[in-house]
Design a protein around this motif. Structure first.
Motif, short mmCIF file in Angstrom:
data_model
loop_
_atom_site.label_atom_id
_atom_site.label_comp_id
_atom_site.label_asym_id
_atom_site.label_seq_id
_atom_site.Cartn_x
_atom_site.Cartn_y
_atom_site.Cartn_z
N GLY A 154 2.13 4.39 9.74
CA GLY A 154 0.91 5.07 9.31
C GLY A 154 0.71 4.91 7.81
O GLY A 154 1.53 4.30 7.13
N ALA A 155 -0.36 5.52 7.30
CA ALA A 155 -0.64 5.44 5.86
C ALA A 155 0.46 6.16 5.08
O ALA A 155 1.03 7.14 5.57
N GLY A 156 0.76 5.67 3.91
CA GLY A 156 1.73 6.35 3.04
C GLY A 156 3.18 6.06 3.38
O GLY A 156 4.09 6.61 2.78
N VAL A 157 3.41 5.22 4.38
CA VAL A 157 4.78 4.88 4.78
C VAL A 157 5.08 3.49 4.24
O VAL A 157 4.21 2.63 4.25
N SER A 158 6.30 3.26 3.77
CA SER A 158 6.56 1.94 3.17
C SER A 158 7.81 1.28 3.73
O SER A 158 8.63 1.92 4.39
N LEU A 159 7.93 -0.02 3.40
CA LEU A 159 9.08 -0.87 3.76
C LEU A 159 9.34 -0.94 5.26
O LEU A 159 10.47 -1.15 5.70
N VAL A 160 8.28 -0.75 6.05
CA VAL A 160 8.34 -0.90 7.51
C VAL A 160 8.42 -2.41 7.81
O VAL A 160 7.71 -3.19 7.17
N PRO A 161 9.28 -2.83 8.74
CA PRO A 161 9.38 -4.27 8.99
C PRO A 161 8.13 -4.86 9.65
O PRO A 161 7.35 -4.14 10.27
N SER A 162 7.97 -6.16 9.46
CA SER A 162 6.97 -6.98 10.19
C SER A 162 5.52 -6.76 9.79
O SER A 162 4.63 -7.14 10.53
N PHE A 186 19.83 -1.54 8.82
CA PHE A 186 18.40 -1.25 8.83
C PHE A 186 17.64 -2.53 8.54
O PHE A 186 18.11 -3.38 7.78
N VAL A 187 16.47 -2.65 9.17
CA VAL A 187 15.62 -3.82 8.93
C VAL A 187 14.49 -3.37 8.00
O VAL A 187 13.69 -2.50 8.36
N PHE A 188 14.46 -3.95 6.79
CA PHE A 188 13.44 -3.58 5.81
C PHE A 188 12.32 -4.62 5.80
O PHE A 188 12.59 -5.82 5.82
N GLY A 189 11.09 -4.16 5.71
CA GLY A 189 9.97 -5.05 5.44
C GLY A 189 9.67 -4.99 3.95
O GLY A 189 9.87 -3.95 3.33
N PHE A 190 9.21 -6.09 3.39
CA PHE A 190 8.91 -6.08 1.94
C PHE A 190 7.53 -6.66 1.64
O PHE A 190 6.98 -6.49 0.56
N ALA A 191 6.94 -7.37 2.62
CA ALA A 191 5.79 -8.23 2.32
C ALA A 191 4.51 -7.48 2.00
O ALA A 191 3.68 -7.96 1.23
N ALA A 192 4.34 -6.30 2.56
CA ALA A 192 3.05 -5.62 2.45
C ALA A 192 2.93 -4.73 1.22
O ALA A 192 1.93 -4.06 1.04
N TRP A 193 3.98 -4.69 0.39
CA TRP A 193 3.96 -3.76 -0.74
C TRP A 193 4.10 -4.50 -2.07
O TRP A 193 4.84 -5.48 -2.17
N THR A 194 3.40 -4.01 -3.07
CA THR A 194 3.45 -4.63 -4.39
C THR A 194 4.82 -4.35 -5.02
O THR A 194 5.50 -3.40 -4.61
N PRO A 195 5.20 -5.12 -6.05
CA PRO A 195 6.48 -4.84 -6.72
C PRO A 195 6.59 -3.38 -7.17
O PRO A 195 7.63 -2.76 -7.01
N THR A 196 5.50 -2.81 -7.68
CA THR A 196 5.56 -1.41 -8.13
C THR A 196 5.88 -0.50 -6.94
O THR A 196 6.73 0.39 -7.03
N GLN A 197 5.21 -0.73 -5.83
CA GLN A 197 5.46 0.11 -4.65
C GLN A 197 6.87 -0.10 -4.11
O GLN A 197 7.52 0.86 -3.67
N ILE A 198 7.34 -1.34 -4.15
CA ILE A 198 8.70 -1.63 -3.67
C ILE A 198 9.70 -0.86 -4.54
O ILE A 198 10.59 -0.17 -4.04
N ARG A 199 9.51 -0.97 -5.86
CA ARG A 199 10.42 -0.29 -6.79
C ARG A 199 10.41 1.23 -6.54
O ARG A 199 11.45 1.86 -6.41
N GLU A 200 9.19 1.80 -6.46
CA GLU A 200 9.07 3.26 -6.23
C GLU A 200 9.79 3.68 -4.96
O GLU A 200 10.51 4.68 -4.92
N SER A 201 9.60 2.89 -3.89
CA SER A 201 10.20 3.25 -2.59
C SER A 201 11.72 3.18 -2.67
O SER A 201 12.42 4.06 -2.15
N LEU A 202 12.23 2.13 -3.33
CA LEU A 202 13.69 1.98 -3.41
C LEU A 202 14.31 3.06 -4.29
O LEU A 202 15.38 3.59 -3.99
N VAL A 203 13.61 3.41 -5.38
CA VAL A 203 14.12 4.47 -6.25
C VAL A 203 14.15 5.79 -5.46
O VAL A 203 15.14 6.54 -5.51
N LYS A 204 13.10 6.04 -4.72
CA LYS A 204 13.00 7.26 -3.90
C LYS A 204 14.16 7.34 -2.91
O LYS A 204 14.83 8.36 -2.77
#
Ligand SMILES: Cc1ncc(COP(=O)(O)O)c(C=O)c1O
Length: 516
Positions: A146-154, A482-500
Protein backbone atom coordinates in the motif's frame (compact mmCIF):
# COMPACT_ATOMS: atom_id res chain seq x y z
CA UNK A 1 -46.41 -1.55 -11.93
CA UNK A 2 -45.03 1.31 -9.85
CA UNK A 3 -47.08 4.33 -8.92
CA UNK A 4 -44.58 6.54 -10.64
CA UNK A 5 -45.00 4.83 -13.98
CA UNK A 6 -48.77 4.35 -13.88
CA UNK A 7 -49.69 7.82 -12.62
CA UNK A 8 -51.38 9.72 -15.49
CA UNK A 9 -49.59 12.98 -16.17
CA UNK A 10 -51.52 16.20 -15.89
CA UNK A 11 -51.89 17.97 -19.19
CA UNK A 12 -50.67 21.49 -19.25
CA UNK A 13 -51.97 24.15 -21.45
CA UNK A 14 -49.10 26.59 -21.23
CA UNK A 15 -45.71 26.09 -22.79
CA UNK A 16 -43.89 23.39 -20.84
CA UNK A 17 -40.84 25.45 -20.00
CA UNK A 18 -41.41 28.27 -17.58
CA UNK A 19 -38.64 30.60 -18.72
CA UNK A 20 -38.35 32.27 -15.35
CA UNK A 21 -37.30 28.98 -13.72
CA UNK A 22 -34.11 28.73 -15.75
CA UNK A 23 -31.11 30.22 -13.96
CA UNK A 24 -28.00 30.51 -16.07
CA UNK A 25 -24.74 31.52 -14.46
CA UNK A 26 -22.27 32.98 -16.93
CA UNK A 27 -19.47 32.93 -14.37
CA UNK A 28 -19.72 29.20 -13.68
CA UNK A 29 -17.21 26.70 -15.13
CA UNK A 30 -20.08 24.65 -16.59
CA UNK A 31 -20.90 25.73 -20.17
CA UNK A 32 -24.26 27.50 -20.64
CA UNK A 33 -25.68 24.78 -22.88
CA UNK A 34 -24.86 22.18 -20.20
CA UNK A 35 -26.58 24.27 -17.53
CA UNK A 36 -29.60 24.66 -19.76
CA UNK A 37 -29.67 20.96 -20.62
CA UNK A 38 -29.40 19.98 -16.95
CA UNK A 39 -32.12 22.35 -15.74
CA UNK A 40 -34.62 21.39 -18.43
CA UNK A 41 -33.86 17.71 -17.87
CA UNK A 42 -34.39 18.03 -14.11
CA UNK A 43 -37.63 19.87 -14.71
CA UNK A 44 -38.83 17.12 -17.03
CA UNK A 45 -37.79 14.43 -14.55
CA UNK A 46 -39.79 16.15 -11.84
CA UNK A 47 -42.76 14.56 -13.59
CA UNK A 48 -44.85 17.60 -14.37
CA UNK A 49 -44.08 17.70 -18.05
CA UNK A 50 -43.99 14.17 -19.29
CA UNK A 51 -47.02 14.66 -21.42
CA UNK A 52 -46.95 14.20 -25.16
CA UNK A 53 -48.98 17.31 -25.75
CA UNK A 54 -46.41 19.48 -24.00
CA UNK A 55 -44.64 21.46 -26.61
CA UNK A 56 -41.32 23.17 -26.28
CA UNK A 57 -41.02 26.82 -27.21
CA UNK A 58 -39.04 27.51 -30.36
CA UNK A 59 -35.32 27.93 -29.94
CA UNK A 60 -35.65 31.52 -31.13
CA UNK A 61 -38.28 32.36 -28.47
CA UNK A 62 -36.19 30.63 -25.83
CA UNK A 63 -33.01 32.41 -26.84
CA UNK A 64 -34.71 35.83 -26.95
CA UNK A 65 -36.39 35.33 -23.62
CA UNK A 66 -33.21 34.33 -21.77
CA UNK A 67 -30.81 36.53 -23.70
CA UNK A 68 -28.67 33.66 -24.90
CA UNK A 69 -27.65 32.52 -28.37
CA UNK A 70 -29.79 30.14 -30.38
CA UNK A 71 -26.84 27.80 -30.77
CA UNK A 72 -26.66 27.42 -26.96
CA UNK A 73 -30.36 26.50 -26.91
CA UNK A 74 -29.94 24.12 -29.86
CA UNK A 75 -27.04 22.32 -28.19
CA UNK A 76 -29.07 21.74 -25.02
CA UNK A 77 -32.15 20.67 -26.96
CA UNK A 78 -30.23 18.31 -29.22
CA UNK A 79 -28.68 16.54 -26.20
CA UNK A 80 -32.14 16.15 -24.63
CA UNK A 81 -33.32 14.85 -27.95
CA UNK A 82 -30.46 12.37 -28.29
CA UNK A 83 -31.07 10.99 -24.80
CA UNK A 84 -34.80 10.50 -25.43
CA UNK A 85 -36.35 13.31 -23.35
CA UNK A 86 -37.82 15.03 -26.41
CA UNK A 87 -39.31 14.03 -29.70
CA UNK A 88 -39.92 16.01 -32.86
CA UNK A 89 -43.16 15.96 -34.76
CA UNK A 90 -42.77 17.09 -38.32
CA UNK A 91 -44.47 20.44 -38.83
CA UNK A 92 -45.66 20.71 -35.20
CA UNK A 93 -42.50 21.26 -33.18
CA UNK A 94 -40.64 19.58 -30.32
CA UNK A 95 -42.50 17.77 -27.52
CA UNK A 96 -41.72 16.02 -24.26
CA UNK A 97 -41.44 12.28 -24.79
CA UNK A 98 -44.32 10.18 -23.53
CA UNK A 99 -42.00 8.11 -21.39
CA UNK A 100 -38.77 9.65 -20.19
CA UNK A 101 -35.53 7.57 -20.53
CA UNK A 102 -35.47 7.03 -16.74
CA UNK A 103 -38.54 4.80 -17.18
CA UNK A 104 -36.34 2.26 -18.97
CA UNK A 105 -33.28 2.60 -16.76
CA UNK A 106 -34.41 2.79 -13.16
CA UNK A 107 -35.59 -0.34 -11.38
CA UNK A 108 -38.24 0.03 -8.71
CA UNK A 109 -36.96 -0.49 -5.19
CA UNK A 110 -38.61 -3.58 -3.66
CA UNK A 111 -41.12 -2.49 -1.03
CA UNK A 112 -39.91 -4.93 1.57
CA UNK A 113 -36.46 -6.40 1.80
CA UNK A 114 -35.51 -8.96 4.40
CA UNK A 115 -32.01 -10.33 4.38
CA UNK A 116 -31.75 -14.08 5.04
CA UNK A 117 -28.34 -15.36 6.12
CA UNK A 118 -27.51 -19.02 5.48
CA UNK A 119 -24.05 -20.61 5.44
CA UNK A 120 -22.55 -20.39 1.96
CA UNK A 121 -20.83 -23.25 0.24
CA UNK A 122 -17.54 -22.26 -1.36
CA UNK A 123 -15.85 -24.56 -3.86
CA UNK A 124 -12.89 -26.73 -2.86
CA UNK A 125 -10.95 -25.03 -5.65
CA UNK A 126 -11.14 -21.66 -3.93
CA UNK A 127 -10.51 -23.04 -0.47
CA UNK A 128 -7.39 -24.82 -1.71
CA UNK A 129 -5.69 -21.61 -2.89
CA UNK A 130 -2.92 -21.08 -0.34
CA UNK A 131 -3.19 -17.60 1.12
CA UNK A 132 -3.38 -16.36 4.66
CA UNK A 133 -4.77 -12.99 3.64
CA UNK A 134 -8.45 -12.14 3.95
CA UNK A 135 -10.99 -9.64 2.64
CA UNK A 136 -9.78 -6.33 1.33
CA UNK A 137 -6.11 -7.23 1.82
CA UNK A 138 -6.46 -8.77 -1.64
CA UNK A 139 -7.22 -5.35 -3.06
CA UNK A 140 -3.54 -4.38 -2.83
CA UNK A 141 -2.53 -6.95 -5.44
CA UNK A 142 0.10 -9.66 -5.32
CA UNK A 143 2.65 -7.63 -3.38
CA UNK A 144 0.30 -6.20 -0.78
CA UNK A 145 2.20 -2.90 -1.03
CA UNK A 146 0.00 0.00 0.00
CA UNK A 147 0.94 3.67 0.04
CA UNK A 148 3.67 4.69 2.48
CA UNK A 149 5.23 1.23 2.57
CA UNK A 150 8.78 0.80 1.29
CA UNK A 151 11.39 -1.75 0.15
CA UNK A 152 8.68 -4.26 -0.84
CA UNK A 153 10.10 -6.76 -3.36
CA UNK A 154 9.24 -6.88 -7.07
CA UNK A 155 7.93 -3.34 -7.48
CA UNK A 156 9.19 -1.33 -10.47
CA UNK A 157 9.52 2.47 -10.51
CA UNK A 158 6.12 3.22 -12.01
CA UNK A 159 6.69 6.96 -11.57
CA UNK A 160 9.27 6.64 -14.38
CA UNK A 161 6.60 5.39 -16.80
CA UNK A 162 6.37 7.92 -19.68
CA UNK A 163 2.68 8.72 -19.29
CA UNK A 164 2.74 11.70 -21.69
CA UNK A 165 4.23 9.61 -24.52
CA UNK A 166 1.82 6.75 -23.84
CA UNK A 167 -1.16 9.11 -23.88
CA UNK A 168 0.00 10.72 -27.14
CA UNK A 169 0.36 7.34 -28.87
CA UNK A 170 -2.98 6.21 -27.49
CA UNK A 171 -4.72 9.31 -28.84
CA UNK A 172 -3.07 8.81 -32.26
CA UNK A 173 -4.12 5.17 -32.32
CA UNK A 174 -7.71 6.01 -31.41
CA UNK A 175 -7.84 8.75 -34.03
CA UNK A 176 -6.50 6.35 -36.67
CA UNK A 177 -8.33 3.13 -35.85
CA UNK A 178 -11.42 4.61 -34.16
CA UNK A 179 -14.33 2.22 -33.68
CA UNK A 180 -12.24 -0.73 -34.83
CA UNK A 181 -10.63 -0.65 -31.40
CA UNK A 182 -13.99 -0.76 -29.63
CA UNK A 183 -15.20 -4.08 -30.99
CA UNK A 184 -14.50 -7.58 -29.69
CA UNK A 185 -11.03 -8.33 -30.95
CA UNK A 186 -8.71 -11.20 -31.78
CA UNK A 187 -8.26 -13.89 -29.12
CA UNK A 188 -4.59 -14.14 -30.15
CA UNK A 189 -3.96 -10.46 -29.65
CA UNK A 190 -3.28 -7.41 -31.80
CA UNK A 191 -1.38 -8.43 -34.96
CA UNK A 192 0.99 -5.44 -34.84
CA UNK A 193 1.78 -6.15 -31.20
CA UNK A 194 2.49 -9.82 -31.87
CA UNK A 195 4.83 -8.80 -34.67
CA UNK A 196 6.61 -6.23 -32.49
CA UNK A 197 7.03 -8.68 -29.61
CA UNK A 198 8.32 -11.49 -31.84
CA UNK A 199 10.93 -9.12 -33.28
CA UNK A 200 11.95 -7.90 -29.81
CA UNK A 201 12.32 -11.46 -28.47
CA UNK A 202 14.33 -12.64 -31.47
CA UNK A 203 16.63 -9.62 -31.28
CA UNK A 204 17.16 -9.43 -27.53
CA UNK A 205 16.29 -12.78 -25.98
CA UNK A 206 17.75 -14.98 -28.71
CA UNK A 207 14.28 -16.50 -29.05
CA UNK A 208 13.33 -18.35 -32.21
CA UNK A 209 9.75 -17.52 -32.99
CA UNK A 210 7.40 -15.90 -35.47
CA UNK A 211 4.42 -13.62 -34.75
CA UNK A 212 1.90 -16.46 -35.17
CA UNK A 213 3.40 -18.15 -32.12
CA UNK A 214 2.72 -15.12 -29.93
CA UNK A 215 -0.46 -15.09 -27.86
CA UNK A 216 -1.11 -11.87 -25.96
CA UNK A 217 -2.27 -12.45 -22.39
CA UNK A 218 -3.13 -10.43 -19.28
CA UNK A 219 0.26 -10.96 -17.60
CA UNK A 220 2.27 -13.88 -16.29
CA UNK A 221 -0.43 -15.26 -14.06
CA UNK A 222 -2.82 -15.69 -16.94
CA UNK A 223 -0.01 -17.13 -19.08
CA UNK A 224 0.56 -19.79 -16.42
CA UNK A 225 -3.14 -20.50 -15.90
CA UNK A 226 -3.77 -20.91 -19.63
CA UNK A 227 -0.68 -23.07 -20.12
CA UNK A 228 -1.60 -25.31 -17.19
CA UNK A 229 -5.11 -25.67 -18.55
CA UNK A 230 -3.77 -26.49 -22.00
CA UNK A 231 -1.40 -29.27 -20.98
CA UNK A 232 -2.57 -30.68 -17.64
CA UNK A 233 -5.67 -32.49 -16.54
CA UNK A 234 -6.76 -31.89 -12.95
CA UNK A 235 -4.60 -33.93 -10.59
CA UNK A 236 -1.63 -34.19 -12.96
CA UNK A 237 1.70 -32.93 -11.75
CA UNK A 238 3.48 -29.62 -12.23
CA UNK A 239 7.03 -29.29 -10.91
CA UNK A 240 7.85 -25.87 -9.63
CA UNK A 241 10.84 -24.16 -8.10
CA UNK A 242 10.85 -24.04 -4.30
CA UNK A 243 10.98 -21.23 -3.17
CA UNK A 244 8.74 -19.86 -5.91
CA UNK A 245 6.79 -16.81 -7.01
CA UNK A 246 3.74 -17.25 -4.78
CA UNK A 247 1.21 -16.37 -7.49
CA UNK A 248 2.29 -19.40 -9.50
CA UNK A 249 1.43 -21.74 -6.62
CA UNK A 250 -1.97 -20.08 -6.33
CA UNK A 251 -2.65 -20.25 -10.07
CA UNK A 252 -1.70 -23.91 -10.31
CA UNK A 253 -3.94 -24.72 -7.35
CA UNK A 254 -6.78 -22.92 -9.10
CA UNK A 255 -6.12 -25.09 -12.15
CA UNK A 256 -6.50 -28.20 -9.95
CA UNK A 257 -2.94 -29.30 -10.53
CA UNK A 258 -0.77 -31.40 -8.22
CA UNK A 259 2.16 -29.19 -7.23
CA UNK A 260 5.52 -30.90 -6.78
CA UNK A 261 8.05 -28.47 -5.25
CA UNK A 262 11.63 -28.93 -6.48
CA UNK A 263 14.66 -27.60 -4.62
CA UNK A 264 17.24 -25.21 -6.04
CA UNK A 265 21.01 -25.22 -5.95
CA UNK A 266 23.47 -22.66 -7.26
CA UNK A 267 22.76 -23.70 -10.87
CA UNK A 268 18.96 -23.48 -10.69
CA UNK A 269 16.16 -26.04 -10.31
CA UNK A 270 17.30 -29.54 -9.28
CA UNK A 271 15.60 -31.93 -11.70
CA UNK A 272 16.53 -35.28 -10.19
CA UNK A 273 13.34 -37.25 -9.59
CA UNK A 274 12.69 -38.62 -6.12
CA UNK A 275 11.25 -42.15 -5.83
CA UNK A 276 7.44 -42.20 -6.29
CA UNK A 277 7.46 -38.54 -7.35
CA UNK A 278 4.89 -38.07 -10.14
CA UNK A 279 6.36 -37.15 -13.50
CA UNK A 280 5.58 -33.58 -14.52
CA UNK A 281 3.49 -32.48 -17.49
CA UNK A 282 4.90 -28.99 -16.99
CA UNK A 283 7.93 -27.58 -15.16
CA UNK A 284 7.82 -23.94 -14.06
CA UNK A 285 11.18 -22.12 -13.97
CA UNK A 286 12.64 -18.60 -13.86
CA UNK A 287 16.00 -19.38 -15.54
CA UNK A 288 17.20 -15.83 -16.22
CA UNK A 289 16.91 -14.81 -12.64
CA UNK A 290 15.28 -17.14 -10.15
CA UNK A 291 12.56 -15.59 -8.06
CA UNK A 292 13.18 -15.01 -5.16
CA UNK A 293 16.75 -16.31 -4.72
CA UNK A 294 18.22 -14.61 -7.78
CA UNK A 295 20.20 -17.58 -9.18
CA UNK A 296 20.83 -17.55 -12.94
CA UNK A 297 20.32 -21.06 -14.33
CA UNK A 298 23.58 -22.39 -15.76
CA UNK A 299 23.82 -23.47 -19.38
CA UNK A 300 24.44 -27.05 -18.27
CA UNK A 301 21.25 -27.06 -16.17
CA UNK A 302 19.32 -25.51 -19.05
CA UNK A 303 20.28 -28.27 -21.46
CA UNK A 304 19.70 -30.89 -18.75
CA UNK A 305 16.22 -29.51 -18.15
CA UNK A 306 15.36 -29.52 -21.85
CA UNK A 307 16.66 -33.10 -22.22
CA UNK A 308 14.54 -34.18 -19.27
CA UNK A 309 11.43 -32.47 -20.68
CA UNK A 310 11.99 -34.10 -24.07
CA UNK A 311 12.55 -37.53 -22.55
CA UNK A 312 9.38 -37.35 -20.47
CA UNK A 313 7.18 -35.53 -22.92
CA UNK A 314 6.80 -32.58 -20.55
CA UNK A 315 6.71 -28.84 -21.19
CA UNK A 316 8.95 -26.27 -19.57
CA UNK A 317 7.24 -22.99 -18.67
CA UNK A 318 9.89 -20.27 -18.87
CA UNK A 319 8.88 -17.20 -16.83
CA UNK A 320 11.13 -14.47 -18.20
CA UNK A 321 9.71 -11.66 -16.07
CA UNK A 322 12.62 -9.26 -15.57
CA UNK A 323 15.64 -10.27 -17.68
CA UNK A 324 15.87 -6.75 -19.01
CA UNK A 325 17.32 -5.64 -15.70
CA UNK A 326 20.75 -7.20 -15.61
CA UNK A 327 23.66 -5.40 -14.02
CA UNK A 328 26.67 -7.63 -14.64
CA UNK A 329 27.12 -8.60 -18.27
CA UNK A 330 24.76 -9.88 -20.96
CA UNK A 331 21.91 -12.32 -20.29
CA UNK A 332 22.05 -15.96 -21.31
CA UNK A 333 19.85 -16.82 -24.28
CA UNK A 334 16.30 -17.80 -23.36
CA UNK A 335 15.50 -21.49 -22.97
CA UNK A 336 13.07 -21.02 -25.82
CA UNK A 337 15.98 -20.11 -28.11
CA UNK A 338 17.94 -23.29 -27.41
CA UNK A 339 14.96 -25.66 -27.44
CA UNK A 340 14.95 -27.75 -30.60
CA UNK A 341 12.02 -29.97 -29.65
CA UNK A 342 9.20 -27.47 -29.04
CA UNK A 343 9.09 -28.20 -25.33
CA UNK A 344 9.30 -24.61 -24.04
CA UNK A 345 6.35 -22.35 -23.35
CA UNK A 346 8.03 -18.97 -23.04
CA UNK A 347 6.17 -16.17 -21.24
CA UNK A 348 6.98 -12.53 -20.66
CA UNK A 349 5.18 -9.60 -19.06
CA UNK A 350 5.32 -5.82 -19.12
CA UNK A 351 4.67 -5.70 -15.35
CA UNK A 352 8.30 -5.04 -14.48
CA UNK A 353 9.47 -3.31 -17.67
CA UNK A 354 6.61 -0.80 -17.81
CA UNK A 355 4.00 -1.15 -15.08
CA UNK A 356 1.90 -3.97 -13.61
CA UNK A 357 -1.50 -2.29 -13.96
CA UNK A 358 -1.49 -2.63 -17.76
CA UNK A 359 -2.01 -6.38 -17.28
CA UNK A 360 -0.29 -7.26 -20.53
CA UNK A 361 2.01 -10.16 -21.22
CA UNK A 362 2.74 -12.67 -23.96
CA UNK A 363 3.27 -16.35 -24.54
CA UNK A 364 5.53 -17.78 -27.22
CA UNK A 365 3.77 -21.06 -27.76
CA UNK A 366 5.17 -24.22 -29.37
CA UNK A 367 3.17 -24.72 -32.59
CA UNK A 368 0.88 -27.51 -31.26
CA UNK A 369 -0.15 -25.35 -28.30
CA UNK A 370 -1.13 -22.20 -30.21
CA UNK A 371 -4.69 -23.26 -30.97
CA UNK A 372 -5.41 -24.78 -27.54
CA UNK A 373 -4.20 -21.57 -25.86
CA UNK A 374 -6.29 -19.37 -28.13
CA UNK A 375 -9.29 -21.60 -27.49
CA UNK A 376 -8.81 -21.24 -23.73
CA UNK A 377 -8.49 -17.45 -23.97
CA UNK A 378 -11.65 -17.26 -26.03
CA UNK A 379 -13.50 -19.17 -23.31
CA UNK A 380 -11.90 -17.18 -20.52
CA UNK A 381 -12.21 -13.46 -21.27
CA UNK A 382 -11.67 -13.17 -25.04
CA UNK A 383 -8.74 -10.75 -25.06
CA UNK A 384 -6.93 -7.85 -23.41
CA UNK A 385 -7.90 -4.25 -24.15
CA UNK A 386 -7.38 -3.62 -27.91
CA UNK A 387 -6.63 0.06 -27.16
CA UNK A 388 -3.80 -0.82 -24.77
CA UNK A 389 -2.48 -3.52 -27.10
CA UNK A 390 -2.38 -1.19 -30.10
CA UNK A 391 -0.75 1.54 -27.99
CA UNK A 392 1.91 -0.90 -26.78
CA UNK A 393 2.59 -1.99 -30.36
CA UNK A 394 3.30 1.63 -31.31
CA UNK A 395 5.30 2.15 -28.12
CA UNK A 396 7.57 -0.74 -29.15
CA UNK A 397 7.85 -0.05 -32.88
CA UNK A 398 8.61 3.66 -32.37
CA UNK A 399 11.52 2.82 -30.07
CA UNK A 400 10.06 4.05 -26.76
CA UNK A 401 10.07 0.56 -25.23
CA UNK A 402 13.80 0.03 -25.65
CA UNK A 403 14.59 3.57 -24.65
CA UNK A 404 12.52 3.15 -21.46
CA UNK A 405 14.26 -0.13 -20.64
CA UNK A 406 17.68 1.49 -21.05
CA UNK A 407 16.73 4.51 -18.96
CA UNK A 408 15.19 2.59 -16.03
CA UNK A 409 17.93 -0.04 -16.11
CA UNK A 410 20.39 2.76 -15.44
CA UNK A 411 18.24 4.17 -12.63
CA UNK A 412 17.91 0.68 -11.09
CA UNK A 413 21.67 0.09 -11.33
CA UNK A 414 22.29 3.31 -9.39
CA UNK A 415 19.63 2.53 -6.80
CA UNK A 416 20.96 -0.99 -6.41
CA UNK A 417 24.54 0.21 -5.77
CA UNK A 418 23.23 2.80 -3.35
CA UNK A 419 21.05 0.25 -1.55
CA UNK A 420 23.93 -2.23 -1.17
CA UNK A 421 26.32 0.41 0.20
CA UNK A 422 23.81 1.90 2.65
CA UNK A 423 22.51 -1.48 3.71
CA UNK A 424 25.97 -2.82 4.50
CA UNK A 425 26.81 0.33 6.43
CA UNK A 426 23.59 0.46 8.46
CA UNK A 427 22.55 -3.18 8.76
CA UNK A 428 25.69 -5.15 7.88
CA UNK A 429 25.99 -6.34 11.49
CA UNK A 430 22.68 -8.21 11.24
CA UNK A 431 22.42 -9.33 7.61
CA UNK A 432 24.57 -10.71 4.81
CA UNK A 433 23.42 -9.53 1.39
CA UNK A 434 23.33 -12.00 -1.47
CA UNK A 435 23.72 -9.74 -4.45
CA UNK A 436 22.20 -11.18 -7.66
CA UNK A 437 23.29 -10.39 -11.21
CA UNK A 438 19.85 -9.12 -12.13
CA UNK A 439 16.43 -8.08 -10.97
CA UNK A 440 14.70 -5.68 -8.65
CA UNK A 441 15.25 -7.57 -5.37
CA UNK A 442 18.09 -8.55 -3.06
CA UNK A 443 18.04 -11.34 -0.47
CA UNK A 444 19.45 -10.49 2.98
CA UNK A 445 20.32 -13.51 5.17
CA UNK A 446 20.14 -13.11 8.91
CA UNK A 447 23.43 -13.44 10.78
CA UNK A 448 21.57 -14.50 13.94
CA UNK A 449 18.63 -16.76 13.15
CA UNK A 450 16.94 -15.99 16.48
CA UNK A 451 16.43 -12.36 15.35
CA UNK A 452 13.86 -13.46 12.79
CA UNK A 453 10.55 -13.01 14.75
CA UNK A 454 11.67 -9.64 16.08
CA UNK A 455 12.69 -8.36 12.64
CA UNK A 456 9.50 -9.61 11.11
CA UNK A 457 7.41 -7.81 13.71
CA UNK A 458 9.36 -4.57 13.37
CA UNK A 459 9.30 -4.49 9.57
CA UNK A 460 5.53 -4.97 9.66
CA UNK A 461 5.18 -2.20 12.25
CA UNK A 462 7.32 0.49 10.64
CA UNK A 463 6.19 0.00 7.04
CA UNK A 464 9.66 -0.92 5.77
CA UNK A 465 8.42 -4.17 4.39
CA UNK A 466 10.75 -6.71 2.81
CA UNK A 467 9.11 -10.14 2.48
CA UNK A 468 10.28 -13.01 4.63
CA UNK A 469 11.93 -15.55 2.33
CA UNK A 470 9.84 -18.26 4.02
CA UNK A 471 6.73 -16.64 2.48
CA UNK A 472 7.85 -18.02 -0.90
CA UNK A 473 8.85 -21.48 0.38
CA UNK A 474 6.64 -24.52 -0.13
CA UNK A 475 8.66 -27.30 1.49
CA UNK A 476 12.10 -25.73 1.38
CA UNK A 477 13.65 -25.21 4.78
CA UNK A 478 16.03 -22.33 4.21
CA UNK A 479 17.87 -20.22 6.74
CA UNK A 480 15.93 -17.10 7.69
CA UNK A 481 16.23 -14.21 5.26
CA UNK A 482 14.29 -11.26 3.91
CA UNK A 483 13.79 -10.26 0.29
CA UNK A 484 14.21 -6.50 -0.16
CA UNK A 485 13.01 -4.50 -3.15
CA UNK A 486 14.99 -1.37 -4.02
CA UNK A 487 13.89 -0.32 -7.51
CA UNK A 488 10.82 1.75 -6.77
CA UNK A 489 12.38 4.12 -4.24
CA UNK A 490 14.71 7.08 -4.66
CA UNK A 491 18.09 7.08 -2.89
CA UNK A 492 16.67 9.46 -0.27
CA UNK A 493 13.74 7.14 0.40
CA UNK A 494 16.03 4.10 0.48
CA UNK A 495 18.32 5.82 2.99
CA UNK A 496 15.37 6.95 5.18
CA UNK A 497 13.87 3.44 5.18
CA UNK A 498 17.17 1.76 6.07
CA UNK A 499 17.91 4.28 8.83
CA UNK A 500 14.40 3.71 10.22
CA UNK A 501 14.87 -0.05 10.19
CA UNK A 502 18.37 0.10 11.68
CA UNK A 503 17.32 2.36 14.53
CA UNK A 504 14.25 0.24 15.34
CA UNK A 505 16.43 -2.88 15.38
CA UNK A 506 18.95 -1.19 17.67
CA UNK A 507 16.29 -0.63 20.30
CA UNK A 508 13.64 -3.31 19.77
CA UNK A 509 12.25 -3.18 23.30
CA UNK A 510 11.69 0.54 23.57
CA UNK A 511 10.71 0.65 19.95
CA UNK A 512 8.08 -1.97 20.76
CA UNK A 513 6.78 0.09 23.69
CA UNK A 514 6.46 3.23 21.60
CA UNK A 515 4.63 1.54 18.79
CA UNK A 516 2.06 -0.14 21.03
C1 LIG B 1 8.64 -14.44 -10.92
C2 LIG B 1 7.62 -13.45 -11.37
N1 LIG B 1 7.01 -13.64 -12.55
C3 LIG B 1 6.08 -12.76 -12.99
C4 LIG B 1 5.73 -11.66 -12.27
C5 LIG B 1 4.72 -10.70 -12.83
O1 LIG B 1 3.51 -11.30 -13.08
P1 LIG B 1 2.31 -10.54 -13.81
O2 LIG B 1 2.66 -10.39 -15.24
O3 LIG B 1 1.14 -11.44 -13.61
O4 LIG B 1 2.15 -9.21 -13.14
C6 LIG B 1 6.34 -11.44 -11.04
C7 LIG B 1 5.95 -10.28 -10.21
O5 LIG B 1 6.37 -10.05 -9.12
C8 LIG B 1 7.31 -12.35 -10.58
O6 LIG B 1 7.93 -12.16 -9.40
Amino acid sequence: MSKRKSRPQKRRRRSIIAFEMIRLDRTAGEPLHEQLYRQIRDELKSGRFSDASSRLPSSRAFANERGISRSTVRLAISKLHAEGYLLSKRGSGTFVANLLPETFLTADQPKTFQSIQRPFRISDRVRAIPDARVGNQFDLGATGAGAGVSLVPSIPAVDEFPIAIWERLRAQILAKKGVNLLRYASNRGDADLRKAIAAYLCDFRAARCHPDQIVIVAGMQQAMLMSAMAVLNPGQAAWIEDPCYQQITRVLTLAGVKIVPKPLDNQGIVIARAPKEPLPRIIYVTPSHQFPLGVTMSLKRRTGLLDFARAHNAFVFEDDYDTEFRFTGPPLPSLQGIDNASRVIYAGTVSKILCPSLRLGYIVAPEPLIDPLVKIRSAMDQHSSPIDQATLARFITEGFFLSHIKRVRKIYAERRDFFIKQFNELLGDRFTLQVPEAGLNIVAWLKREEDFPMIRRITADIGVRPSALSFFCIQAKLKPAFVFGFAAWTPTQIRESLVKLASALRDPVNYGRQSR
